[in-house]
Design a protein around this motif. Sequence first.
Motif, PDB file in Angstrom:
ATOM      1  N   ALA A  57      -4.851   0.594  16.552  1.00  0.00           N
ATOM      2  CA  ALA A  57      -5.515  -0.287  15.596  1.00  0.00           C
ATOM      3  C   ALA A  57      -6.980  -0.501  15.978  1.00  0.00           C
ATOM      4  N   ARG A  58      -7.859  -0.441  14.987  1.00  0.00           N
ATOM      5  CA  ARG A  58      -9.269  -0.786  15.183  1.00  0.00           C
ATOM      6  C   ARG A  58      -9.431  -2.271  14.873  1.00  0.00           C
ATOM      7  N   ARG A  59      -9.779  -3.028  15.854  1.00  0.00           N
ATOM      8  CA  ARG A  59      -9.945  -4.456  15.649  1.00  0.00           C
ATOM      9  C   ARG A  59     -11.332  -4.744  15.087  1.00  0.00           C
ATOM     10  N   ALA A  60     -11.371  -5.697  14.168  1.00  0.00           N
ATOM     11  CA  ALA A  60     -12.634  -6.056  13.538  1.00  0.00           C
ATOM     12  C   ALA A  60     -13.523  -6.778  14.535  1.00  0.00           C
ATOM     13  N   GLY A  61     -14.758  -6.354  14.607  1.00  0.00           N
ATOM     14  CA  GLY A  61     -15.737  -7.035  15.430  1.00  0.00           C
ATOM     15  C   GLY A  61     -16.469  -8.085  14.614  1.00  0.00           C
ATOM     16  N   PRO A  62     -17.556  -8.611  15.123  1.00  0.00           N
ATOM     17  CA  PRO A  62     -18.335  -9.601  14.364  1.00  0.00           C
ATOM     18  C   PRO A  62     -18.990  -8.959  13.147  1.00  0.00           C
ATOM     19  N   SER A  63     -19.142  -9.725  12.101  1.00  0.00           N
ATOM     20  CA  SER A  63     -19.800  -9.222  10.900  1.00  0.00           C
ATOM     21  C   SER A  63     -21.296  -9.088  11.165  1.00  0.00           C
ATOM     22  N   PRO A  64     -21.975  -8.206  10.424  1.00  0.00           N
ATOM     23  CA  PRO A  64     -23.430  -8.046  10.593  1.00  0.00           C
ATOM     24  C   PRO A  64     -24.192  -9.138   9.850  1.00  0.00           C
ATOM     25  N   SER A  65     -23.910 -10.393  10.192  1.00  0.00           N
ATOM     26  CA  SER A  65     -24.476 -11.536   9.471  1.00  0.00           C
ATOM     27  C   SER A  65     -25.616 -12.148  10.271  1.00  0.00           C
ATOM     28  N   LYS A  66     -26.679 -12.528   9.580  1.00  0.00           N
ATOM     29  CA  LYS A  66     -27.843 -13.102  10.246  1.00  0.00           C
ATOM     30  C   LYS A  66     -28.085 -14.557   9.872  1.00  0.00           C
ATOM     31  N   THR A  67     -27.285 -15.093   8.949  1.00  0.00           N
ATOM     32  CA  THR A  67     -27.378 -16.517   8.603  1.00  0.00           C
ATOM     33  C   THR A  67     -25.975 -17.096   8.569  1.00  0.00           C
ATOM     34  N   TYR A  68     -25.902 -18.415   8.630  1.00  0.00           N
ATOM     35  CA  TYR A  68     -24.589 -19.081   8.649  1.00  0.00           C
ATOM     36  C   TYR A  68     -23.788 -18.770   7.391  1.00  0.00           C
ATOM     37  N   TRP A  69     -24.383 -18.954   6.213  1.00  0.00           N
ATOM     38  CA  TRP A  69     -23.610 -18.766   4.984  1.00  0.00           C
ATOM     39  C   TRP A  69     -23.284 -17.304   4.743  1.00  0.00           C
ATOM     40  N   GLU A  70     -24.119 -16.446   5.246  1.00  0.00           N
ATOM     41  CA  GLU A  70     -23.801 -15.025   5.188  1.00  0.00           C
ATOM     42  C   GLU A  70     -22.544 -14.740   6.007  1.00  0.00           C
ATOM     43  N   GLY A  71     -22.464 -15.361   7.186  1.00  0.00           N
ATOM     44  CA  GLY A  71     -21.278 -15.207   8.024  1.00  0.00           C
ATOM     45  C   GLY A  71     -20.029 -15.755   7.370  1.00  0.00           C
ATOM     46  N   MET A  72     -20.154 -16.904   6.717  1.00  0.00           N
ATOM     47  CA  MET A  72     -18.981 -17.489   6.057  1.00  0.00           C
ATOM     48  C   MET A  72     -18.523 -16.613   4.903  1.00  0.00           C
ATOM     49  N   ARG A  73     -19.470 -16.080   4.106  1.00  0.00           N
ATOM     50  CA  ARG A  73     -19.092 -15.239   2.979  1.00  0.00           C
ATOM     51  C   ARG A  73     -18.556 -13.886   3.437  1.00  0.00           C
ATOM     52  N   ASN A  74     -18.904 -13.479   4.645  1.00  0.00           N
ATOM     53  CA  ASN A  74     -18.316 -12.278   5.225  1.00  0.00           C
ATOM     54  C   ASN A  74     -16.992 -12.583   5.921  1.00  0.00           C
ATOM     55  N   LEU A  75     -16.504 -13.811   5.762  1.00  0.00           N
ATOM     56  CA  LEU A  75     -15.216 -14.263   6.326  1.00  0.00           C
ATOM     57  C   LEU A  75     -15.228 -14.114   7.849  1.00  0.00           C
ATOM     58  N   ASP A  76     -16.289 -14.610   8.451  1.00  0.00           N
ATOM     59  CA  ASP A  76     -16.493 -14.523   9.896  1.00  0.00           C
ATOM     60  C   ASP A  76     -16.705 -15.918  10.463  1.00  0.00           C
ATOM     61  N   PRO A  77     -15.615 -16.709  10.625  1.00  0.00           N
ATOM     62  CA  PRO A  77     -15.782 -18.075  11.149  1.00  0.00           C
ATOM     63  C   PRO A  77     -16.280 -18.100  12.586  1.00  0.00           C
ATOM     64  N   ASP A  78     -16.111 -16.997  13.325  1.00  0.00           N
ATOM     65  CA  ASP A  78     -16.587 -16.952  14.712  1.00  0.00           C
ATOM     66  C   ASP A  78     -18.103 -16.847  14.797  1.00  0.00           C
ATOM     67  N   TYR A  79     -18.780 -16.779  13.672  1.00  0.00           N
ATOM     68  CA  TYR A  79     -20.240 -16.829  13.666  1.00  0.00           C
ATOM     69  C   TYR A  79     -20.723 -18.067  14.416  1.00  0.00           C
ATOM     70  N   THR A  80     -19.974 -19.171  14.301  1.00  0.00           N
ATOM     71  CA  THR A  80     -20.382 -20.428  14.934  1.00  0.00           C
ATOM     72  C   THR A  80     -20.270 -20.367  16.457  1.00  0.00           C
ATOM     73  N   LYS A  81     -19.525 -19.394  16.990  1.00  0.00           N
ATOM     74  CA  LYS A  81     -19.419 -19.241  18.443  1.00  0.00           C
ATOM     75  C   LYS A  81     -20.604 -18.466  19.011  1.00  0.00           C
ATOM     76  N   ARG A  82     -21.330 -17.801  18.118  1.00  0.00           N
ATOM     77  CA  ARG A  82     -22.457 -16.967  18.557  1.00  0.00           C
ATOM     78  C   ARG A  82     -23.813 -17.571  18.214  1.00  0.00           C
ATOM     79  N   HIS A  83     -23.809 -18.603  17.350  1.00  0.00           N
ATOM     80  CA  HIS A  83     -25.076 -19.171  16.887  1.00  0.00           C
ATOM     81  C   HIS A  83     -24.947 -20.691  16.807  1.00  0.00           C
ATOM     82  N   PRO A  84     -26.038 -21.404  17.029  1.00  0.00           N
ATOM     83  CA  PRO A  84     -26.002 -22.865  16.878  1.00  0.00           C
ATOM     84  C   PRO A  84     -25.872 -23.258  15.407  1.00  0.00           C
ATOM     85  N   VAL A  85     -25.002 -24.214  15.111  1.00  0.00           N
ATOM     86  CA  VAL A  85     -24.791 -24.699  13.749  1.00  0.00           C
ATOM     87  C   VAL A  85     -24.606 -26.206  13.795  1.00  0.00           C
TER      88      VAL A  85
END
Length: 473
Positions: A57-85
């Motif tokens: 299985a290929r596990r999904a990595g972080p989405s290529p998101s550069k803003t908070y809402w971009e991360g949320m719309r890419n269904l990447d809640p772990d964006y908050t672990k990589r960036h201050p929010v």
Amino acid sequence: MSRHTLYAVTPLSVFVALCVACAISACAPKKPVIIETPVIIDAPVAVTIDPDVAATARRAGPSPSKTYWEGMRNLDPDYTKRHPVSTEESRFAEALRLVLSGNVSDAELVLDSLRINTPDSLVRMASWVMLSAMLQYQDKWDILAEIAPKRTDLPPGTERNRAAVEEWAAILGKVPKRVVEIPTRPSKAGLTLSMAGTPVISVMLNGKQRFFWLDTGASISIVSSDVAADAGMTPLSHDTLEIVTATGRIPALPSLISNLQFAGVTIRNAKAMIVGVELMQVRDVDVKGPPIAVRIDGIVGFDILNLLRVRFDYSTGTVTVSQPATPPRSKSRTQRTFFWIGTPMVRLVTSRGVPLNFVLDTGAQETYATEMLAIKTGVRTRPGERRSVRGLAGEQRFRGRFIGDIRLWLGPQRLDFERLLIFAPQLSSFGTIDGMLGSDIMRTGIVTLDAKNGLFTIEQPPGPTLRLREEED
């Protein structure tokens, strides 16, 4: 390609408009490579399982998101672990994480609290969008009707959105609760194909036999007006509302199915939409001569299919229905690949681990990509022409861009896509739509859906695939 949805809620189009510009400009690490030699694409998209790839299985990595809402719309809640929010943004990300893990009722509580208490207007708006989707998924139309903004609360001059979930909730929230009986053992039934290529099953509608599509792209079940009249169904209201399809909006009336039976399943008080008989058809233009109108008796929508474990086997011409599987007690769980966020989404992954979100629409004839997929992957595209893009009550000839080939992973399976159309569907979703998996995906292998456990799998059939009988008009 069918889109029979109530996905467009009043705040959703506003929220999507606020997020889409930054998603396009900032999402991808590279741009698609464009080849300018035009081609005529007569052959449909091809999707195959590569049998020579090791089952890892290929596990999904972080989405290529550069803003908070971009991360949320890419269904990447772990964006908050990589960036201050902010605190409110962190809480919304946690609600999204609950949604993606299948803890819908817990997510509902967090989203409702944010909807009421957060001072952040974007978080408040997004919380309402997601909350309405969770309530719809759980058939809690009465609660949705209670908390939805009333028409009188809208600013003067606001145009009425007749496809909004709250419009339907005002009516469906008053009907008796749905009762569902699922057999304790797997139940098998015959499966045929419509002339449009969608799966069709025999049903008993208020005691009368009909043939309905099995359509994950329909958020609520649909019945043709002549079939509804013959079965004794009447509108719950004569206030005409709307549903959204791939080719536009069409009018519909809310109703109730007293008794619906198929493959051993019985549903009482099933909510449904009545659509005019003249619109319940798909026109097949990929034939010589005038277009052929493919009639549709009705549609079993995702509101029912999400309650079941469904196995589509085109190799034997059968569909098997059972209760959702009981998840293992061990802490190590299989990575979920199937979500409901107002639309049913399947998570695919590139060879580099970039997650891609595809809407699952078994009522759509053809799998396609969106421009976001090309942007995220940097895949080569070229101009071309497809004869038609079909949808309920309409069709479109399409001249645009195509992806010659791309390889994506679904768990341990590598799927090879060829001649993939880039198409912009007329639907809104909280999540960024990178593509759509249509009914043609089920020609690839044996497909199993289990929404409760976040399961979408494709297995290679043990023998050659049978040619399923097509239903004629």
